[in-house]
Design a protein around this motif. Structure first.
Motif, PDB file in Angstrom:
ATOM      1  N   LEU A 166       6.254   2.526  12.089  1.00 34.58           N
ATOM      2  CA  LEU A 166       5.500   1.229  12.989  1.00 34.58           C
ATOM      3  C   LEU A 166       4.512   1.732  13.018  1.00 34.58           C
ATOM      4  N   GLY A 167       3.729   0.665  12.093  1.00 35.54           N
ATOM      5  CA  GLY A 167       2.095   0.830  12.225  1.00 35.54           C
ATOM      6  C   GLY A 167       1.543   0.825  10.827  1.00 35.54           C
ATOM      7  N   GLY A 168       0.458  -0.004  10.628  1.00 29.61           N
ATOM      8  CA  GLY A 168      -0.137  -0.475   9.355  1.00 29.61           C
ATOM      9  C   GLY A 168      -1.656   0.591   9.784  1.00 29.61           C
ATOM     10  N   GLY A 169      -1.978   0.971  10.127  1.00 30.12           N
ATOM     11  CA  GLY A 169      -3.241   1.371  10.256  1.00 30.12           C
ATOM     12  C   GLY A 169      -3.820   2.502   9.388  1.00 30.12           C
ATOM     13  N   SER A 170      -4.231   3.179   9.494  1.00 30.68           N
ATOM     14  CA  SER A 170      -4.911   3.996   8.175  1.00 30.68           C
ATOM     15  C   SER A 170      -3.465   5.518   7.843  1.00 30.68           C
ATOM     16  N   GLY A 171      -2.841   6.105   9.054  1.00 28.06           N
ATOM     17  CA  GLY A 171      -1.518   6.826   8.919  1.00 28.06           C
ATOM     18  C   GLY A 171      -0.729   5.398   8.673  1.00 28.06           C
ATOM     19  N   GLY A 172      -0.189   4.767   8.567  1.00 26.71           N
ATOM     20  CA  GLY A 172       1.331   3.909   8.314  1.00 26.71           C
ATOM     21  C   GLY A 172       0.931   3.351   7.298  1.00 26.71           C
ATOM     22  N   TYR A 173      -0.225   3.355   6.730  1.00 20.70           N
ATOM     23  CA  TYR A 173      -0.143   2.566   5.546  1.00 20.70           C
ATOM     24  C   TYR A 173      -0.644   3.746   4.452  1.00 20.70           C
ATOM     25  N   ALA A 174      -0.997   4.840   4.963  1.00 18.61           N
ATOM     26  CA  ALA A 174      -0.907   5.572   3.225  1.00 18.61           C
ATOM     27  C   ALA A 174       0.387   6.529   3.773  1.00 18.61           C
ATOM     28  N   THR A 175       1.036   6.425   4.904  1.00 21.10           N
ATOM     29  CA  THR A 175       2.315   7.285   4.367  1.00 21.10           C
ATOM     30  C   THR A 175       3.413   5.850   3.419  1.00 21.10           C
ATOM     31  N   ALA A 176       2.864   4.846   3.797  1.00 22.04           N
ATOM     32  CA  ALA A 176       3.793   3.680   3.268  1.00 22.04           C
ATOM     33  C   ALA A 176       3.594   3.679   1.242  1.00 22.04           C
ATOM     34  N   LEU A 177       2.410   4.441   1.526  1.00 20.32           N
ATOM     35  CA  LEU A 177       1.495   3.890   0.101  1.00 20.32           C
ATOM     36  C   LEU A 177       1.792   5.118  -0.645  1.00 20.32           C
ATOM     37  N   ARG A 178       1.864   6.237  -0.063  1.00 27.83           N
ATOM     38  CA  ARG A 178       2.037   7.098  -0.733  1.00 27.83           C
ATOM     39  C   ARG A 178       4.133   7.241  -1.110  1.00 27.83           C
ATOM     40  N   ALA A 179       4.277   7.199   0.517  1.00 26.61           N
ATOM     41  CA  ALA A 179       6.188   6.798  -0.338  1.00 26.61           C
ATOM     42  C   ALA A 179       6.463   6.482  -1.235  1.00 26.61           C
ATOM     43  N   LEU A 239      -3.062  -3.739  -3.024  1.00 26.91           N
ATOM     44  CA  LEU A 239      -1.928  -2.257  -2.900  1.00 26.91           C
ATOM     45  C   LEU A 239      -1.239  -2.338  -2.595  1.00 26.91           C
ATOM     46  N   VAL A 240      -0.576  -2.913  -1.195  1.00 27.41           N
ATOM     47  CA  VAL A 240       0.779  -3.148  -0.712  1.00 27.41           C
ATOM     48  C   VAL A 240       1.957  -3.343  -1.354  1.00 27.41           C
ATOM     49  N   ARG A 241       1.418  -4.694  -2.346  1.00 32.12           N
ATOM     50  CA  ARG A 241       1.800  -5.589  -2.733  1.00 32.12           C
ATOM     51  C   ARG A 241       1.970  -5.326  -4.044  1.00 32.12           C
ATOM     52  N   SER A 242       1.668  -4.350  -4.829  1.00 28.32           N
ATOM     53  CA  SER A 242       2.253  -3.379  -6.454  1.00 28.32           C
ATOM     54  C   SER A 242       2.601  -2.885  -6.169  1.00 28.32           C
ATOM     55  N   ARG A 243       2.762  -1.767  -4.746  1.00 29.54           N
ATOM     56  CA  ARG A 243       4.075  -0.932  -4.559  1.00 29.54           C
ATOM     57  C   ARG A 243       4.715  -1.322  -4.466  1.00 29.54           C
ATOM     58  N   LYS A 244       5.071  -2.567  -4.074  1.00 31.13           N
ATOM     59  CA  LYS A 244       6.556  -3.659  -3.401  1.00 31.13           C
ATOM     60  C   LYS A 244       6.895  -2.469  -2.039  1.00 31.13           C
ATOM     61  N   VAL A 245       6.061  -2.845  -0.925  1.00 35.93           N
ATOM     62  CA  VAL A 245       5.600  -2.789   0.314  1.00 35.93           C
ATOM     63  C   VAL A 245       6.302  -3.819   1.239  1.00 35.93           C
ATOM     64  N   THR A 246       7.068  -3.134   1.871  1.00 29.36           N
ATOM     65  CA  THR A 246       8.133  -4.760   2.366  1.00 29.36           C
ATOM     66  C   THR A 246       6.708  -5.033   3.866  1.00 29.36           C
ATOM     67  N   ILE A 247       7.367  -5.745   4.270  1.00 27.99           N
ATOM     68  CA  ILE A 247       6.027  -6.292   5.337  1.00 27.99           C
ATOM     69  C   ILE A 247       7.092  -7.085   6.216  1.00 27.99           C
ATOM     70  N   VAL A 248       7.182  -6.286   7.470  1.00 27.70           N
ATOM     71  CA  VAL A 248       7.817  -6.819   8.788  1.00 27.70           C
ATOM     72  C   VAL A 248       6.741  -6.691  10.040  1.00 27.70           C
ATOM     73  N   GLU A 249       6.625  -8.349  10.170  1.00 28.20           N
ATOM     74  CA  GLU A 249       5.383  -8.993  10.991  1.00 28.20           C
ATOM     75  C   GLU A 249       6.424  -9.256  12.130  1.00 28.20           C
ATOM     76  N   GLY A 250       5.351  -8.867  13.393  1.00 33.51           N
ATOM     77  CA  GLY A 250       5.458  -8.589  14.815  1.00 33.51           C
ATOM     78  C   GLY A 250       5.690  -7.346  15.638  1.00 33.51           C
ATOM     79  N   TYR A 251       6.150  -7.343  17.169  1.00 33.12           N
ATOM     80  CA  TYR A 251       5.902  -5.910  17.892  1.00 33.12           C
ATOM     81  C   TYR A 251       6.700  -4.910  17.818  1.00 33.12           C
ATOM     82  N   GLY A 252       6.977  -3.709  17.284  1.00 37.89           N
ATOM     83  CA  GLY A 252       8.638  -3.575  16.922  1.00 37.89           C
ATOM     84  C   GLY A 252       8.695  -2.373  17.975  1.00 37.89           C
TER      85      GLY A 252
END
Length: 471
Positions: free
Chosen positions: A24-37, A115-128
């Motif tokens: 939940l959240g695509g800032g520095s902490g969120g996208y780093a989690t996503a890319l590494r995972a 980067l996100v696209r190359s790692r096949k990370v899914t994006i859900v747009e909206g307030y979670g």
């Protein structure tokens, strides 16, 4: 880029999809989690209401530092004759400055999207909103994850009774100004306030900084704070220290700020830079059992909240609110989820930089904190004045390197003030992180002429063999 166009470039989640990691959240902490995972083979989705990159990329680190670089160019044009260069300074074109700033942000944003696209990370747009220990709801649609990571970041704080609007701005609005004000009051002498004060002063603005505590950048070593104050006064930046805000009014003529001392200040704008608060309200966290302390998420040493497999990273976790801290925490969380047993992050070895003129860079503890922890007789310090450093002389900067060590023990703090010292803190981070002794560092040869050489000279002095020491 509009939201629809962004969606076409990303992997979009089908309603009801389940993931290994749901962020939940695509800032520095969120996208780093996503890319590494994703790199570790886990399926990942990021819920983001705005744009990937979060505050740092779009409203913080990057655009602010772009403005600071523009300010540096302005100062260079003003001072060109000092270096024998004939140049003219005709003023600031804010449309051009903003185009440059936005271009920097846009380029980095496109890179992150790639980067996100190359790692096949899914994006859900909206307030979670967290609706279960394994579920986030977005616009009425529920998504689930074996692990959930909260990374919702921070937002500018204000003070009770101090409403934002009109001539009263936060850093978010200040970054979008389309003109250079004639004068400005900056409420808050921490990192954000000092950086904007520096930018505006270089742009020709009459700036006054108001700080309730006795010193600028009060979290830094006292000697660094005092050096900053001297430098700002030399730059004709007015300082009102140790005086608290009381009230503000605004009209067609400007803002009128009253302080508790009774002093009244007048300017075109008031920037409220009293820190940032965690963005956790209304996200359903407490309803799901997540413990909050003044809005911050309480976590253990592995950044787990104690509710199911829910983790938290970044500015919502108590501690330093720095993008690189959130980024490191995101990597840690992803590796912990993947079962890699990563090493816990030592907060004392996280470097801190204020990108003003002059810059401040530090890592480890201050002299005061060291004396409190170890005792007055168990601490040694040394200051190496940049007046003895050739490259600093070439650049025309003043300042110093200050080292703090345990007597007969390792270095526990490195503190610097001067132009470009933010580029030197990496070595200081390694020294503190590896608990190096002055004798260990003093044997390493530092390139000449560089500002990095000042670190080498400081360590020679602390090791008992000063060569170019200045009182």
């Amino acid at each position: 880029m509009d939201q629809h166009a962004r969606t076409e470039e990303m992997f979009v989640a089908e309603p009801g999809t389940s993931f290994d990691v749901l962020v939940l959240g695509g800032g520095s902490g969120g996208y780093a989690t996503a890319l590494r995972a994703a790199q570790l083979g886990l399926t990942v989705a990021v819920v983001e209401a705005d744009r990937l990159g979060g505050t740092c990329l779009h409203q913080g680190c990057i655009p602010t530092k772009a403005l600071l670089h523009a300010a540096e160019v302005a100062e260079s044009a003003r001072d060109s004759e000092r270096f024998g260069v004939r140049a003219t300074f005709d003023g600031i074109d804010m449309a051009g400055v903003n185009a440059y700033k936005d271009g920097v942000v846009s380029g980095l944003y496109k890179g992150l999207q790639g980067l996100v696209r190359s790692r096949k990370v899914t994006i859900v747009e909206g307030y979670g909103r967290l609706v279960g220990p394994d579920a986030i709801e977005v616009d009425g649609v529920r998504y689930t994850g074996t692990h959930v990571v909260l990374a919702t970041g921070s937002e500018p704080r204000t003070l009770p009774g101090l409403e934002i609007g009109g001539r009263v701005l936060t850093s978010d609005q200040a970054l979008r100004l389309d003109h250079v004000p004639g004068s400005a009051i900056v409420l808050g002498g921490g990192v954000i306030g000092v950086e904007f004060a520096s930018i505006w002063a270089s742009f020709g603005v009459d700036v006054t900084v108001v700080e309730a505590l006795p010193h600028l950048v009060p979290a830094e070593d006292a000697s660094v704070s005092k050096a900053m104050e001297r430098a700002f006064r030399k730059r004709k930046i007015s300082l009102s220290l140790g005086d608290r805000f009381s009230a503000v009014t605004q009209d067609d003529d400007g803002v009128h700020v009253t302080l508790e001392s009774g002093a009244t200040l007048h300017a075109d704008l008031l920037l409220v830079a009293v820190g940032r608060g965690p963005r956790t309200a209304g996200l359903g966290l407490e309803e799901q059992g997540v413990t909050l302390d003044r809005g911050f998420v309480t976590v253990d040493e592995n950044l787990r909240t104690g509710v199911g497999n829910v983790y938290a990273t970044g500015d919502i976790v108590p501690g330093l609110q720095l993008a690189h801290r959130g980024f490191a925490q995101g990597i840690f969380v992803a590796e912990h989820i993947a079962g890699l047993s990563p090493t816990s992050i030592d907060e004392t070895t996280i470097p801190r930089v204020t990108y003003s003129d002059p810059e401040v860079a530090s890592v480890g503890v201050t002299e005061e904190a060291a004396r409190t922890s170890f005792g007055d007789d168990a601490v040694e310090t040394v200051e190496y004045n940049l007046a003895g450093n050739g490259k600093s002389k070439i650049l025309g900067t003043t300042g110093f390197v200050k080292l703090v060590r345990r007597k007969d023990g390792p270095v526990v703090g490195v503190h610097m003030v001067g132009a470009r010292v933010g580029e030197l803190i990496g070595e200081g981070q390694l020294i503190v992180g590896w608990e190096a002794y002055p004798e260990d560092v003093s044997t390493h040869v530092h390139a000449h002429p560089t500002q990095n050489e000042a670190l080498g000279e400081a360590f020679l002095a602390l090791a008992g063999k000063p060569l170019h020491a200045h009182d």
